[in-house]
Write an enzyme that holds these catalytic residues in place. Structure first.
Site, short mmCIF file in Angstrom:
data_model
loop_
_atom_site.label_atom_id
_atom_site.label_comp_id
_atom_site.label_asym_id
_atom_site.label_seq_id
_atom_site.Cartn_x
_atom_site.Cartn_y
_atom_site.Cartn_z
CD GLU A 138 -2.70 -1.43 -0.11
OE1 GLU A 138 -2.99 -0.46 -0.84
OE2 GLU A 138 -3.00 -2.60 -0.40
CG HIS A 141 -1.12 1.22 -4.37
ND1 HIS A 141 -1.37 1.18 -5.72
CD2 HIS A 141 -1.47 0.00 -3.88
CE1 HIS A 141 -1.84 -0.02 -6.04
NE2 HIS A 141 -1.91 -0.76 -4.95
#
Length: 173
Positions: A138, A141
């Site tokens: 994450e 990202h």
């Protein structure tokens, strides 16, 4: 709370470096709630703001997978890795923005992260195994990086072609 549409790769918003969150506002709280609902609905174990088209440094995760175990939703705002183990782990990763495609990615087995919570306070915790992999995935990202960027170029191009085809098929439906 509402379920937000998840962007599918290739989308230029998934490759952008996200901006820090300057303050925890009601809008950020609503975004976090929507992201958790979207993640659980997908279903997934993590979701970053750029995946729902918001270029802010926030992600949610919940890696509890055992039946009967209470969910442990987490919201990490402006997260950063402050320590990582030398020991590595390889997981077959997937991504809600790259549906039904997987690849083996090697990352540090243990990471310690610091972030701001919805309470506006600084938090710190160590994550291992799946939690560590998810947190790093994450965080990637938020830096405009996808798990396929860790794969070889041929596999990455093959997956990207499949995603282009999927987007075309969805546009026709």
């Amino acid at each position: 709370m509402s379920i937000r549409p998840i962007l599918i790769h290739p989308d230029p918003r998934l490759k952008k470096l996200c901006d820090p969150v300057s303050a925890v506002t009601s809008d950020i709280g609503k975004l976090a709630e929507d992201m958790l609902e979207t993640m659980y609905d997908a279903p997934g174990v993590g979701l970053a703001a750029p995946q729902v088209g918001i270029t802010k440094r926030i992600f949610v995760m919940d890696c509890v997978k055992e039946d009967g175990e209470a969910p442990r939703p987490m919201v990490l705002i402006n997260p950063e890795i402050i320590a990582a183990s030398d020991e590595m782990n390889t997981y077959e990763e997937g991504c809600l923005s790259i549906p039904e495609q997987y690849g083996e990615v090697t990352r540090p087995k243990l990471v310690t992260m610091r972030w701001m919570g919805l309470d506006g306070k600084t938090h710190e915790d160590a994550f291992d195994d799946l939690w560590s992999t998810c947190a790093q995935h994450e965080l990637d990202h938020l830096n405009g990086k996808l798990f396929i960027d860790h794969l070889g170029s041929i596999k990455r191009q093959m997956i990207t072609r499949k995603m282009v085809k999927l987007k075309r098929e969805r546009a026709r439906a």
